[in-house]
Motif scaffolding. Structure first.
Motif, PDB file in Angstrom:
ATOM      1  N   ASN A  19     -34.571  19.251  50.939  1.00 24.44           N
ATOM      2  CA  ASN A  19     -35.481  19.174  49.789  1.00 24.44           C
ATOM      3  C   ASN A  19     -36.753  19.995  49.993  1.00 24.44           C
ATOM      4  O   ASN A  19     -37.599  20.058  49.121  1.00 24.44           O
ATOM      5  CB  ASN A  19     -35.796  17.724  49.428  1.00 24.44           C
ATOM      6  CG  ASN A  19     -36.646  17.043  50.471  1.00 24.44           C
ATOM      7  OD1 ASN A  19     -36.871  17.589  51.547  1.00 24.44           O
ATOM      8  ND2 ASN A  19     -37.129  15.860  50.163  1.00 24.44           N
ATOM      9  N   GLN A  20     -36.864  20.599  51.156  1.00 26.42           N
ATOM     10  CA  GLN A  20     -38.022  21.463  51.390  1.00 26.42           C
ATOM     11  C   GLN A  20     -37.681  22.934  51.159  1.00 26.42           C
ATOM     12  O   GLN A  20     -38.540  23.790  51.259  1.00 26.42           O
ATOM     13  CB  GLN A  20     -38.535  21.281  52.827  1.00 26.42           C
ATOM     14  CG  GLN A  20     -39.076  19.879  53.084  1.00 26.42           C
ATOM     15  CD  GLN A  20     -39.374  19.667  54.547  1.00 26.42           C
ATOM     16  OE1 GLN A  20     -38.522  19.845  55.392  1.00 26.42           O
ATOM     17  NE2 GLN A  20     -40.600  19.286  54.841  1.00 26.42           N
ATOM     18  N   THR A  76     -23.997  20.767  48.536  1.00 28.22           N
ATOM     19  CA  THR A  76     -23.522  19.613  49.306  1.00 28.22           C
ATOM     20  C   THR A  76     -24.310  19.476  50.597  1.00 28.22           C
ATOM     21  O   THR A  76     -23.736  19.371  51.667  1.00 28.22           O
ATOM     22  CB  THR A  76     -22.042  19.777  49.685  1.00 28.22           C
ATOM     23  OG1 THR A  76     -21.865  21.101  50.185  1.00 28.22           O
ATOM     24  CG2 THR A  76     -21.137  19.538  48.510  1.00 28.22           C
ATOM     25  N   CYS A  77     -25.628  19.488  50.480  1.00 32.20           N
ATOM     26  CA  CYS A  77     -26.432  19.302  51.676  1.00 32.20           C
ATOM     27  C   CYS A  77     -26.701  17.824  51.880  1.00 32.20           C
ATOM     28  O   CYS A  77     -26.900  17.085  50.930  1.00 32.20           O
ATOM     29  CB  CYS A  77     -27.759  20.029  51.536  1.00 32.20           C
ATOM     30  SG  CYS A  77     -27.563  21.783  51.763  1.00 32.20           S
ATOM     31  N   MET A  78     -26.690  17.432  53.150  1.00 30.60           N
ATOM     32  CA  MET A  78     -27.038  16.055  53.457  1.00 30.60           C
ATOM     33  C   MET A  78     -28.551  15.975  53.600  1.00 30.60           C
ATOM     34  O   MET A  78     -29.109  16.609  54.487  1.00 30.60           O
ATOM     35  CB  MET A  78     -26.336  15.630  54.744  1.00 30.60           C
ATOM     36  CG  MET A  78     -24.840  15.546  54.564  1.00 30.60           C
ATOM     37  SD  MET A  78     -23.955  15.436  56.121  1.00 30.60           S
ATOM     38  CE  MET A  78     -23.730  17.163  56.465  1.00 30.60           C
ATOM     39  N   PRO A  79     -29.212  15.208  52.725  1.00 29.11           N
ATOM     40  CA  PRO A  79     -30.680  15.236  52.702  1.00 29.11           C
ATOM     41  C   PRO A  79     -31.316  14.714  53.993  1.00 29.11           C
ATOM     42  O   PRO A  79     -32.475  14.986  54.256  1.00 29.11           O
ATOM     43  CB  PRO A  79     -31.042  14.335  51.512  1.00 29.11           C
ATOM     44  CG  PRO A  79     -29.822  13.558  51.198  1.00 29.11           C
ATOM     45  CD  PRO A  79     -28.654  14.362  51.671  1.00 29.11           C
ATOM     46  N   TRP A  80     -30.529  13.970  54.782  1.00 32.08           N
ATOM     47  CA  TRP A  80     -31.110  13.394  56.002  1.00 32.08           C
ATOM     48  C   TRP A  80     -30.959  14.326  57.208  1.00 32.08           C
ATOM     49  O   TRP A  80     -31.347  13.990  58.303  1.00 32.08           O
ATOM     50  CB  TRP A  80     -30.487  12.031  56.304  1.00 32.08           C
ATOM     51  CG  TRP A  80     -28.998  12.098  56.427  1.00 32.08           C
ATOM     52  CD1 TRP A  80     -28.290  12.346  57.558  1.00 32.08           C
ATOM     53  CD2 TRP A  80     -28.040  11.900  55.387  1.00 32.08           C
ATOM     54  NE1 TRP A  80     -26.952  12.342  57.279  1.00 32.08           N
ATOM     55  CE2 TRP A  80     -26.767  12.068  55.964  1.00 32.08           C
ATOM     56  CE3 TRP A  80     -28.134  11.611  54.019  1.00 32.08           C
ATOM     57  CZ2 TRP A  80     -25.594  11.945  55.205  1.00 32.08           C
ATOM     58  CZ3 TRP A  80     -26.966  11.497  53.287  1.00 32.08           C
ATOM     59  CH2 TRP A  80     -25.720  11.652  53.884  1.00 32.08           C
ATOM     60  N   ARG A  81     -30.343  15.478  57.001  1.00 29.83           N
ATOM     61  CA  ARG A  81     -30.173  16.421  58.104  1.00 29.83           C
ATOM     62  C   ARG A  81     -30.989  17.670  57.852  1.00 29.83           C
ATOM     63  O   ARG A  81     -31.105  18.123  56.714  1.00 29.83           O
ATOM     64  CB  ARG A  81     -28.705  16.834  58.222  1.00 29.83           C
ATOM     65  CG  ARG A  81     -27.832  15.821  58.921  1.00 29.83           C
ATOM     66  CD  ARG A  81     -26.403  16.308  58.921  1.00 29.83           C
ATOM     67  NE  ARG A  81     -25.565  15.429  59.720  1.00 29.83           N
ATOM     68  CZ  ARG A  81     -24.829  15.845  60.743  1.00 29.83           C
ATOM     69  NH1 ARG A  81     -24.795  17.118  61.074  1.00 29.83           N
ATOM     70  NH2 ARG A  81     -24.105  14.989  61.419  1.00 29.83           N
ATOM     71  N   LEU A 141     -36.298  22.781  58.596  1.00 29.83           N
ATOM     72  CA  LEU A 141     -36.734  22.094  57.375  1.00 29.83           C
ATOM     73  C   LEU A 141     -35.610  21.207  56.855  1.00 29.83           C
ATOM     74  O   LEU A 141     -34.445  21.346  57.249  1.00 29.83           O
ATOM     75  CB  LEU A 141     -37.104  23.121  56.307  1.00 29.83           C
ATOM     76  CG  LEU A 141     -38.305  24.018  56.637  1.00 29.83           C
ATOM     77  CD1 LEU A 141     -38.533  24.995  55.501  1.00 29.83           C
ATOM     78  CD2 LEU A 141     -39.550  23.172  56.874  1.00 29.83           C
ATOM     79  N   TYR A 142     -35.982  20.311  55.939  1.00 30.45           N
ATOM     80  CA  TYR A 142     -34.975  19.470  55.295  1.00 30.45           C
ATOM     81  C   TYR A 142     -34.575  20.093  53.961  1.00 30.45           C
ATOM     82  O   TYR A 142     -35.368  20.837  53.370  1.00 30.45           O
ATOM     83  CB  TYR A 142     -35.525  18.054  55.106  1.00 30.45           C
ATOM     84  CG  TYR A 142     -35.489  17.295  56.401  1.00 30.45           C
ATOM     85  CD1 TYR A 142     -34.407  16.458  56.704  1.00 30.45           C
ATOM     86  CD2 TYR A 142     -36.486  17.436  57.347  1.00 30.45           C
ATOM     87  CE1 TYR A 142     -34.343  15.795  57.902  1.00 30.45           C
ATOM     88  CE2 TYR A 142     -36.429  16.777  58.559  1.00 30.45           C
ATOM     89  CZ  TYR A 142     -35.355  15.955  58.829  1.00 30.45           C
ATOM     90  OH  TYR A 142     -35.277  15.304  60.023  1.00 30.45           O
TER      91      TYR A 142
END
Ligand code: ATP
Ligand code: MG
Lengths: 264, 255
Positions: free
Chosen positions: B140-141, B93-98, B137-138
């Motif tokens: 997706n990284q 449940t990670c927010m990709p924009w954070r 990092l984000y």
């Protein structure tokens, strides 16, 4: 870590092909007019259009304004309408996506107005605003707002339910979730709306100016018809096309910038 | 047992679940479940697929209304707005924009931690779970196992009264799972949170928990309770460990 962009060499043939295709198009067009297959009263040739283009850069007559003035007026109208539709449409769509109250209130009206083509508003607009800039901005706004509302609405609706649940377990309020989860998650869709909305606005602009204006690129086309000058009609059309493409490219660049900022 | 961890029965009752019943229409899923969880206890719940484990956690965290019964935290009815409940979901449940850092901070932001306290706690937690170097990092990284660690870190960061975990490591390979289970246990020891850990995996349950509740098939009741009174770090081949594992397996043989 950042992925390396894989570069694929485009074969020479594929790079030449578009250029060849455009050259062929203009060549055939020139030939059709030169050889009088189509009479000059019905179609101007590319060279005639170019000549008129040069002339119209400095010469206001016969339609009353130089080309740059027409373009300037059109761009101002389109952008005013575009920005107003973003300012109203995006928040409206976002709210409709999350708050049942907003959706219940706004959606029926939106659905009712949406299928009416913006140009159908022209007569009413003339009653209300006359033929000046505000009326055209109004019609452009109407056409631009539709994709803004829809994309923002869908963007919020597509928010991951697990993220929303996650926020709820921490005790986040509806407003918190809207602000910190739904809006960021909808942003790519919202930026997508910019491109679509801009294209709608520009298309509607010509319609609006065609019927009610005394300046602008659409008006140039109208005057070309009235004065029976097909070359002027073509010049207007080409200017509309090129300016539209230019605006589209600029908006796309901005959109990419903004998106890169929130999604890596 | 570890000297710093008191035996569960001597500790104060933190969570009381009373007559918890949940049905969806005619389908009775949770049938009158009652149990207590002690302050700082690590409780595992195992049960067959579809028996209502997720439903159970959703009811505990008030994501869904219960049909009957209630959950009390410190004697008060559970309320996500008042109590610190954290939930680690099965899926990331990670927010990709954070960034990783801001993802971990999210729970504390919602809880209204002061800036100074948030920063301090963030530094502490990131260090504890070894996310300091990847903090900027984000999602997706980083690898997807990292994403689950981010969720765990976020959950512990708010210093929860109750931490619910729904098969958080179900999708990971064995080696990584062992590693994260160890990490989870040391987080729990360091932060003294009360944890309810749902899993399919009996070995995992025996490895991490102080006590295991075994659920029955639908309509779901508590079939048995098993104490895991083993020293840590636990060994998977310790005869006592194997014995408890077999005991639990026996209880749910009909899976
Ligand atoms: N919203 C719902 N409406 C109707 N039935 C539901 C709903 N949610 C869950 N159920 C039913 O309740 C039962 C328990 O579901 P739940 O997801 O809690 O099981 P689970 O133990 O978590 O399963 P798994 O081990 O696969 O995660 C299932 O039979 C499911 O069909
Ligand atoms: Mg489940």
């Amino acid at each position: 870590m950042a992925y390396e962009q894989v570069k694929v060499e485009t074969p020479l043939v594929l790079r030449i092909l578009p250029v060849a295709s455009i050259l062929l198009f203009f060549g055939v067009w020139q030939a059709v007019v030169e050889l009088k297959i189509v009479p000059n009263t019905m179609l101007g040739s590319p060279t005639q259009v170019m000549a008129l283009f040069w002339e119209k850069l400095f010469e206001a007559n016969p339609d009353g304004a130089v080309l740059t003035t027409h373009a300037y007026i059109s761009i101002i109208e389109a952008f005013t309408g575009f920005f107003l539709s973003l300012i109203v449409g995006v928040p409206l769509g976002l709210l409709m996506g999350w708050f049942a109250l907003a959706e219940g209130l706004a959606r029926p009206i939106f659905e009712l107005i949406r299928p009416i083509p913006p140009v159908a508003w022209i007569p009413l607009t003339i009653f209300w605003f006359g033929i000046g800039i505000p009326g055209k901005v109004f019609i452009i706004w109407l056409s631009g707002i539709v994709p803004c509302v829809i994309n923002s609405y869908v963007g919020v609706r597509m928010t991951s339910p697990t993220l929303i649940q996650m926020a709820r377990t921490y005790g986040a309020t509806d407003w918190d979730i809207f602000k910190k989860i739904c809006i960021p998650s909808a942003l790519p869709m919202v930026f997508g709306a910019m491109t679509i909305s801009q294209a709608y606005c520009w298309t509607t602009l010509v319609g609006a100016e065609y019927l009610a204006a005394d300046q602008g690129l659409g008006y140039l086309i109208t005057m070309g018809r009235r004065l029976a000058m097909p070359t002027m009609v073509l010049l207007g059309m080409i200017c509309v096309g090129l300016t539209g493409v230019a605006i589209g490219i600029i908006i796309e660049r901005i959109e990419k910038r903004l998106l890169a900022g929130i999604r890596r | 047992m570890n000297a710093t961890v008191e035996a569960a029965e001597n500790r104060r009752v933190k969570i009381e679940v009373k007559d918890l019943t949940k049905s969806f229409g005619n389908l009775l899923v949770l049938d009158d479940i009652s149990f207590n969880v002690a302050q700082g206890e690590f409780l595992s719940i195992v049960g067959p697929t579809g028996c209502g484990k997720t439903t159970f956690l959703n009811a505990l965290s008030k994501l869904i209304p219960t049909t009957k019964g209630n959950i009390f935290i410190d004697g008060e009815e559970a309320n996500p707005k008042k109590h610190n409940i954290s939930f680690v979901f099965q899926e990331p449940t990670c927010m990709p924009w954070r960034t990783v850092r801001d993802n971990v901070a999210y729970g504390m932001e919602v809880k209204g931690f002061s800036k100074a306290r948030l920063e301090e706690r963030l530094r502490y937690i990131l260090d504890l779970v070894g996310l300091t170097t990847t903090a900027d990092l984000y999602p997706n990284q980083v690898s997807s196992s990292m994403e689950q660690r981010i969720a765990v870190a976020r959950a512990f960061a708010v210093d929860p009264d109750l931490l619910l975990m729904d098969e958080p490591y179900g999708q990971l390979d064995v080696k990584l799972r062992y590693y994260l289970e160890d990490e989870l246990v040391s987080l729990w020891k360091a932060l003294k949170s009360t944890v309810i850990f749902v899993t399919h995996n009996i070995e995992e349950a025996v490895y991490v928990a102080e006590r295991i509740l075994v659920l029955s098939n639908k309509p779901t009741k508590i079939k048995a309770e098993v104490k895991v009174d083993l020293p840590r770090p636990r060994s998977l081949i310790d005869p006592k460990f194997v014995e408890i594992r077999k005991q639990v397996t026996e209880l749910i043989r009909w899976w």
